[in-house]
Design a protein around this motif. Structure first.
Motif, PDB file in Angstrom:
ATOM      1  N   SER A   1      17.813  12.534  -3.751  1.00 38.74           N
ATOM      2  CA  SER A   1      16.760  12.706  -4.755  1.00 38.74           C
ATOM      3  C   SER A   1      17.171  12.142  -6.107  1.00 38.74           C
ATOM      4  CB  SER A   1      16.379  14.186  -4.880  1.00 38.74           C
ATOM      5  OG  SER A   1      17.510  14.949  -5.238  1.00 38.74           O
ATOM      6  N   SER A   2      18.213  11.344  -6.145  1.00 42.96           N
ATOM      7  CA  SER A   2      18.667  10.774  -7.421  1.00 42.96           C
ATOM      8  C   SER A   2      18.058   9.389  -7.628  1.00 42.96           C
ATOM      9  CB  SER A   2      20.196  10.664  -7.438  1.00 42.96           C
ATOM     10  OG  SER A   2      20.609   9.584  -6.631  1.00 42.96           O
ATOM     11  N   TRP A   3      18.169   8.918  -8.857  1.00 43.85           N
ATOM     12  CA  TRP A   3      17.691   7.576  -9.160  1.00 43.85           C
ATOM     13  C   TRP A   3      18.583   6.508  -8.544  1.00 43.85           C
ATOM     14  CZ3 TRP A   3      13.192   5.700 -10.294  1.00 43.85           C
ATOM     15  CH2 TRP A   3      12.219   6.591 -10.739  1.00 43.85           C
ATOM     16  N   TRP A   4      19.767   6.868  -8.089  1.00 42.23           N
ATOM     17  CA  TRP A   4      20.615   5.927  -7.357  1.00 42.23           C
ATOM     18  C   TRP A   4      19.938   5.555  -6.032  1.00 42.23           C
ATOM     19  CZ3 TRP A   4      24.143   3.404  -9.838  1.00 42.23           C
ATOM     20  CH2 TRP A   4      24.779   3.997 -10.925  1.00 42.23           C
ATOM     21  N   TYR A   5      19.075   6.425  -5.547  1.00 41.47           N
ATOM     22  CA  TYR A   5      18.301   6.152  -4.332  1.00 41.47           C
ATOM     23  C   TYR A   5      16.935   5.564  -4.687  1.00 41.47           C
ATOM     24  CZ  TYR A   5      15.206   7.181  -0.382  1.00 41.47           C
ATOM     25  OH  TYR A   5      14.271   7.091   0.614  1.00 41.47           O
ATOM     26  N   HIS A   6      16.221   6.234  -5.598  1.00 43.52           N
ATOM     27  CA  HIS A   6      14.848   5.835  -5.911  1.00 43.52           C
ATOM     28  C   HIS A   6      14.767   4.485  -6.605  1.00 43.52           C
ATOM     29  CE1 HIS A   6      12.998   9.468  -4.491  1.00 43.52           C
ATOM     30  NE2 HIS A   6      13.765  10.213  -5.269  1.00 43.52           N
ATOM     31  N   GLY A   7      15.664   4.228  -7.541  1.00 38.29           N
ATOM     32  CA  GLY A   7      15.626   2.961  -8.288  1.00 38.29           C
ATOM     33  C   GLY A   7      15.699   1.748  -7.364  1.00 38.29           C
TER      34      GLY A   7
ATOM     35  N   CYS B   1       0.802  -1.228   0.000  1.00 42.46           N
ATOM     36  CA  CYS B   1       0.000   0.000   0.000  1.00 42.46           C
ATOM     37  C   CYS B   1       0.835   1.279   0.000  1.00 42.46           C
ATOM     38  CB  CYS B   1      -0.944   0.006   1.199  1.00 42.46           C
ATOM     39  SG  CYS B   1      -2.272  -1.214   1.058  1.00 42.46           S
ATOM     40  N   VAL B   2       2.046   1.244   0.537  1.00 42.66           N
ATOM     41  CA  VAL B   2       2.867   2.457   0.545  1.00 42.66           C
ATOM     42  C   VAL B   2       3.686   2.611  -0.737  1.00 42.66           C
ATOM     43  CG1 VAL B   2       3.004   2.577   3.047  1.00 42.66           C
ATOM     44  CG2 VAL B   2       4.835   1.453   1.788  1.00 42.66           C
ATOM     45  N   TRP B   3       3.672   1.607  -1.575  1.00 42.93           N
ATOM     46  CA  TRP B   3       4.403   1.685  -2.837  1.00 42.93           C
ATOM     47  C   TRP B   3       4.010   2.909  -3.664  1.00 42.93           C
ATOM     48  CZ3 TRP B   3       5.152  -3.517  -5.857  1.00 42.93           C
ATOM     49  CH2 TRP B   3       6.364  -3.482  -6.549  1.00 42.93           C
ATOM     50  N   PRO B   4       2.704   3.265  -3.761  1.00 45.59           N
ATOM     51  CA  PRO B   4       2.346   4.469  -4.523  1.00 45.59           C
ATOM     52  C   PRO B   4       3.024   5.743  -4.003  1.00 45.59           C
ATOM     53  CG  PRO B   4       0.397   3.138  -4.173  1.00 45.59           C
ATOM     54  CD  PRO B   4       1.496   2.519  -3.349  1.00 45.59           C
TER      55      PRO B   4
ATOM     56  N   LEU C   1      12.555   1.474  -5.051  1.00 40.98           N
ATOM     57  CA  LEU C   1      11.358   0.942  -5.710  1.00 40.98           C
ATOM     58  C   LEU C   1      11.512  -0.540  -6.027  1.00 40.98           C
ATOM     59  CD1 LEU C   1      10.491   3.900  -8.095  1.00 40.98           C
ATOM     60  CD2 LEU C   1       9.319   3.241  -5.992  1.00 40.98           C
ATOM     61  N   ALA C   2      12.698  -0.933  -6.460  1.00 46.63           N
ATOM     62  CA  ALA C   2      12.941  -2.335  -6.794  1.00 46.63           C
ATOM     63  C   ALA C   2      12.934  -3.221  -5.551  1.00 46.63           C
ATOM     64  CB  ALA C   2      14.270  -2.470  -7.526  1.00 46.63           C
ATOM     65  N   ALA C   3      13.260  -2.659  -4.400  1.00 47.69           N
ATOM     66  CA  ALA C   3      13.316  -3.442  -3.162  1.00 47.69           C
ATOM     67  C   ALA C   3      11.934  -3.717  -2.569  1.00 47.69           C
ATOM     68  CB  ALA C   3      14.181  -2.733  -2.125  1.00 47.69           C
ATOM     69  N   GLN C   4      10.930  -2.995  -3.006  1.00 49.01           N
ATOM     70  CA  GLN C   4       9.608  -3.154  -2.403  1.00 49.01           C
ATOM     71  C   GLN C   4       9.082  -4.594  -2.500  1.00 49.01           C
ATOM     72  OE1 GLN C   4       8.863  -0.223  -1.030  1.00 49.01           O
ATOM     73  NE2 GLN C   4       7.056  -0.908   0.055  1.00 49.01           N
ATOM     74  N   PRO C   5       9.188  -5.276  -3.646  1.00 44.55           N
ATOM     75  CA  PRO C   5       8.748  -6.684  -3.671  1.00 44.55           C
ATOM     76  C   PRO C   5       9.565  -7.561  -2.714  1.00 44.55           C
ATOM     77  CG  PRO C   5       8.955  -5.856  -5.900  1.00 44.55           C
ATOM     78  CD  PRO C   5       9.537  -4.806  -4.992  1.00 44.55           C
TER      79      PRO C   5
ATOM     80  N   HIS D   1       7.000   9.853  -4.882  1.00 45.65           N
ATOM     81  CA  HIS D   1       8.228  10.535  -4.469  1.00 45.65           C
ATOM     82  C   HIS D   1       9.276  10.472  -5.581  1.00 45.65           C
ATOM     83  CE1 HIS D   1      11.861  10.641  -1.513  1.00 45.65           C
ATOM     84  NE2 HIS D   1      11.634  11.830  -2.029  1.00 45.65           N
ATOM     85  N   ALA D   2       9.429   9.324  -6.196  1.00 46.97           N
ATOM     86  CA  ALA D   2      10.449   9.145  -7.240  1.00 46.97           C
ATOM     87  C   ALA D   2      10.124   9.930  -8.502  1.00 46.97           C
ATOM     88  CB  ALA D   2      10.591   7.664  -7.576  1.00 46.97           C
ATOM     89  N   LEU D   3       8.889   9.854  -8.948  1.00 44.09           N
ATOM     90  CA  LEU D   3       8.516  10.477 -10.225  1.00 44.09           C
ATOM     91  C   LEU D   3       8.148  11.947 -10.090  1.00 44.09           C
ATOM     92  CD1 LEU D   3       6.388   7.602 -11.810  1.00 44.09           C
ATOM     93  CD2 LEU D   3       8.823   8.111 -12.132  1.00 44.09           C
ATOM     94  N   GLY D   4       7.780  12.358  -8.877  1.00 45.78           N
ATOM     95  CA  GLY D   4       7.321  13.728  -8.683  1.00 45.78           C
ATOM     96  C   GLY D   4       8.428  14.744  -8.490  1.00 45.78           C
ATOM     97  N   GLY D   5       9.659  14.286  -8.445  1.00 48.70           N
ATOM     98  CA  GLY D   5      10.766  15.220  -8.233  1.00 48.70           C
ATOM     99  C   GLY D   5      10.667  15.938  -6.904  1.00 48.70           C
TER     100      GLY D   5
END
Length: 126
Positions: free
Chosen positions: A91-97, A71-74, A100-104, A79-83
């Motif tokens: 705030s880089s994709w080194w953090y967000h990527g 439920c918190v994935w959205p 997001l991939a770790a959620q599963p 956060h990642a796509l909204g800048g």
């Protein structure tokens, strides 16, 4: 792994209660009563972390934490796509990527730590 996951969720719960304004910035606009939701999820994370290391409640905590993580994935995607820049968080994709991939993996770990599933470490019948 159960204790590590419990510590992870307990730390997240403390963060929800200590700095809800930072988490409010990443909460999608369609979430009603966002501040209250953040505070309640902090209490939930603390309670579920404790339940995860308590035998009678372990299974329920595993299921609840897996559903919560789903439920918190959205919010993480928002956060990642909204800048959205949150002080103290990269705030880089080194953090967000990876986040997001770790959620599963977090969902699986919650189910595994809660003894809901045993895959892929299934015990062989004797």
């Amino acid at each position: 792994m159960r204790w590590i996951l419990a510590a992870f969720f307990a730390a997240a719960g403390v963060a929800h209660l200590a700095v809800p304004d930072k988490l409010l910035a990443m909460t999608p606009g369609w979430v009603p009563f966002a501040t209250e939701v953040i505070l309640l999820t902090g209490l939930f994370e603390l309670a579920a972390a404790l339940a995860l290391v308590t035998r009678p409640l372990r299974w329920w905590a595993g299921v609840a934490l897996a559903l919560y993580s789903l439920c918190v994935w959205p919010a993480n995607i928002h956060h990642a796509l909204g800048g959205i820049d949150i002080p103290g968080l990269p705030s880089s994709w080194w953090y967000h990527g990876p986040r997001l991939a770790a959620q599963p993996l977090i969902i699986w770990a919650s189910l595994y730590a809660g003894e809901v599933i045993d895959w892929p470490f299934r015990r062989r019948p004797r």
